[in-house]
Design an enzyme around this catalytic site. Sequence first.
Site, PDB file in Angstrom:
ATOM      1  N   TYR A  34     102.041  49.094  46.082  1.00  0.00           N
ATOM      2  CA  TYR A  34     101.314  49.698  45.121  1.00  0.00           C
ATOM      3  C   TYR A  34     100.295  50.932  45.518  1.00  0.00           C
ATOM      4  O   TYR A  34     100.066  50.986  46.451  1.00  0.00           O
ATOM      5  CB  TYR A  34     100.372  48.481  44.456  1.00  0.00           C
ATOM      6  CG  TYR A  34     101.023  47.210  44.117  1.00  0.00           C
ATOM      7  CD1 TYR A  34     101.552  47.114  42.572  1.00  0.00           C
ATOM      8  CD2 TYR A  34     101.386  46.314  44.907  1.00  0.00           C
ATOM      9  CE1 TYR A  34     102.365  46.100  42.426  1.00  0.00           C
ATOM     10  CE2 TYR A  34     102.122  45.358  44.490  1.00  0.00           C
ATOM     11  CZ  TYR A  34     102.664  45.070  43.263  1.00  0.00           C
ATOM     12  OH  TYR A  34     103.213  43.872  42.880  1.00  0.00           O
ATOM     13  N   LEU A  77      94.350  43.749  44.530  1.00  0.00           N
ATOM     14  CA  LEU A  77      95.323  42.318  44.613  1.00  0.00           C
ATOM     15  C   LEU A  77      95.246  41.839  46.194  1.00  0.00           C
ATOM     16  O   LEU A  77      95.524  40.689  46.069  1.00  0.00           O
ATOM     17  CB  LEU A  77      96.979  42.981  44.454  1.00  0.00           C
ATOM     18  CG  LEU A  77      97.265  43.465  43.258  1.00  0.00           C
ATOM     19  CD1 LEU A  77      98.693  44.078  43.476  1.00  0.00           C
ATOM     20  CD2 LEU A  77      97.301  42.383  42.370  1.00  0.00           C
ATOM     21  N   SER A 131      88.976  38.678  53.719  1.00  0.00           N
ATOM     22  CA  SER A 131      89.737  37.385  53.049  1.00  0.00           C
ATOM     23  C   SER A 131      88.893  36.187  53.371  1.00  0.00           C
ATOM     24  O   SER A 131      88.612  35.852  54.403  1.00  0.00           O
ATOM     25  CB  SER A 131      91.204  37.451  53.458  1.00  0.00           C
ATOM     26  OG  SER A 131      91.634  36.336  52.947  1.00  0.00           O
ATOM     27  N   HIS A 161      90.588  33.675  53.187  1.00  0.00           N
ATOM     28  CA  HIS A 161      91.646  32.925  53.777  1.00  0.00           C
ATOM     29  C   HIS A 161      91.363  32.663  55.313  1.00  0.00           C
ATOM     30  O   HIS A 161      91.542  31.708  55.818  1.00  0.00           O
ATOM     31  CB  HIS A 161      92.876  33.414  53.270  1.00  0.00           C
ATOM     32  CG  HIS A 161      93.379  33.114  51.952  1.00  0.00           C
ATOM     33  ND1 HIS A 161      93.804  32.023  51.492  1.00  0.00           N
ATOM     34  CD2 HIS A 161      93.177  33.752  50.928  1.00  0.00           C
ATOM     35  CE1 HIS A 161      94.098  31.586  50.411  1.00  0.00           C
ATOM     36  NE2 HIS A 161      93.704  33.042  49.858  1.00  0.00           N
ATOM     37  N   ASP A 186      94.511  28.640  47.904  1.00  0.00           N
ATOM     38  CA  ASP A 186      95.241  28.896  46.674  1.00  0.00           C
ATOM     39  C   ASP A 186      96.122  27.563  46.276  1.00  0.00           C
ATOM     40  O   ASP A 186      96.759  26.891  46.969  1.00  0.00           O
ATOM     41  CB  ASP A 186      96.334  29.972  46.988  1.00  0.00           C
ATOM     42  CG  ASP A 186      95.518  31.325  47.222  1.00  0.00           C
ATOM     43  OD1 ASP A 186      94.345  31.460  46.890  1.00  0.00           O
ATOM     44  OD2 ASP A 186      96.308  32.245  47.664  1.00  0.00           O
ATOM     45  N   GLU A 243      92.008  35.696  39.416  1.00  0.00           N
ATOM     46  CA  GLU A 243      92.926  34.820  40.368  1.00  0.00           C
ATOM     47  C   GLU A 243      92.889  33.240  40.187  1.00  0.00           C
ATOM     48  O   GLU A 243      91.900  32.702  40.761  1.00  0.00           O
ATOM     49  CB  GLU A 243      92.613  34.930  41.822  1.00  0.00           C
ATOM     50  CG  GLU A 243      93.244  36.314  42.441  1.00  0.00           C
ATOM     51  CD  GLU A 243      93.282  36.450  43.785  1.00  0.00           C
ATOM     52  OE1 GLU A 243      92.837  35.418  44.555  1.00  0.00           O
ATOM     53  OE2 GLU A 243      93.516  37.584  44.462  1.00  0.00           O
ATOM     54  N   HIS A 298      92.685  30.784  42.980  1.00  0.00           N
ATOM     55  CA  HIS A 298      91.940  30.853  44.100  1.00  0.00           C
ATOM     56  C   HIS A 298      90.721  29.911  44.009  1.00  0.00           C
ATOM     57  O   HIS A 298      89.854  30.275  43.444  1.00  0.00           O
ATOM     58  CB  HIS A 298      91.577  32.175  44.748  1.00  0.00           C
ATOM     59  CG  HIS A 298      91.089  32.347  46.098  1.00  0.00           C
ATOM     60  ND1 HIS A 298      91.535  32.724  47.169  1.00  0.00           N
ATOM     61  CD2 HIS A 298      89.557  32.174  46.466  1.00  0.00           C
ATOM     62  CE1 HIS A 298      90.644  32.744  48.140  1.00  0.00           C
ATOM     63  NE2 HIS A 298      89.711  32.363  47.759  1.00  0.00           N
TER      64      HIS A 298
HETATM   65 ZN    ZN Z   1      93.546  33.338  47.725  1.00  0.00          ZN
END
Ligand code: ZN
Length: 420
Positions: free
Chosen positions: A304, A312, A319, A321, A328, A381, A384
Amino acid sequence: MRFNRGRRYTYYSSYSNSRRSRVRWDRVGIIAGIVIVILALAIWLNFDRLQLLVKGYSFSQQNIILSLEDEAVDEVLSHDKLDHIQDWIEGEGTYFLYDDYEKYLSTHKDLKIEEVLVTVNDIMTNYKPRFDALTYTEDQLWKVLDVASIDDLKYLINHEYTYPQIEPYMNIQGFAIQDIDRYIEIYNEKKNYNYAVLATAYPFIISENDNGEIYTIQNPENVVTLVKKGFQYANNYVPDDLVTPAEIPISPDCENAQMRKEAAEALTEMYNDAKKEGYTLIINSAYRSYKEQEEVYKEIHERYDEVTAASLVANPGASEHQSGLGIDLTSQSVLDDKRNGISSRFGDKPEYKWCLANSYKYGYILRFEEDKANITGIGNEPWHFRYVGKDVAKEIFQNGWTLEEYCLYNGVIPKVKKNG
Ligand code: ZN
């Protein structure tokens, strides 16, 4: 008995009388000698020198101090030991500022002696009267001097800020004197001191104000840590209590279902309660290492344009994560649709609505809401969720806040170190 006692008395008294009189004359001689020596010393040393000695000044320091005029000696004697007294005297400092030089040096240790003398002379001659006029007490002025440059002092005087006006902002992380105008502007809108300082010092907390600054988080294990572009993990941060939640199903696409232990336990509780309502939650993605995030980042950025890619996928280190606290979710209903060739999204499913209404009870918040992308920097999102602990999640839920807003209002931000 009486006879014995009398005998003993007579015996002891005659014995000790003769001894005592001998000893007493010896002692009187010694004491008289000592007194004469002390008197002689006192006359020779003088009383000021004795006082300086008691305060801990060395013999050479005493000599330098005693070479001063009487008022200056009295001034030195009115304070505790001034470690750099020799510097202040030899640098031709003003004697009634000796104590101020010493105090200023203690909070500006990188300054040279000469710089301390010049700066303190300047402050006390040119600035202190202005601060007196603004009703700063001695103590308040010193609290300002601990953190202020000369330019800062000019700023305060020019804007006529009184101590009570600036004091509420002073102990908040990122405080800078010359930002006070901005603090007051934000305070008037938000009615919150933390918000005013933090949104100014770290503008990227509100993502639309991103200024490209990046700080590395120093206390990554804190479960409330705000991690995003600007506040980022070191590339070697790996939580030390990662576990895989045993009871919760994992989607076929999920490579790593590990989470921090506390978050995994809370999610298991949430999973079980959702299950009782007929909803089966499934883990789609959990812990992701810095390196894995880097790979995802590259892949998305190849596919992208810059702006789309940035919305995104988080920068490596930015992050949730990597925290082991971000998760998620998907649902059995979505996986069933997929198997039947139907395309569906978790965000449209009743499982999502249940999570939205209930996750805070387990310490989870929906992290990236559609209408808050200007704050979070991440588009919608619905899958998330982020573990922050029950109390914080409840406060965020009840106020309709993002994690960013919680942090700004409560003054809860990571301990950070600026990169580069
Ligand atoms: Zn996530």
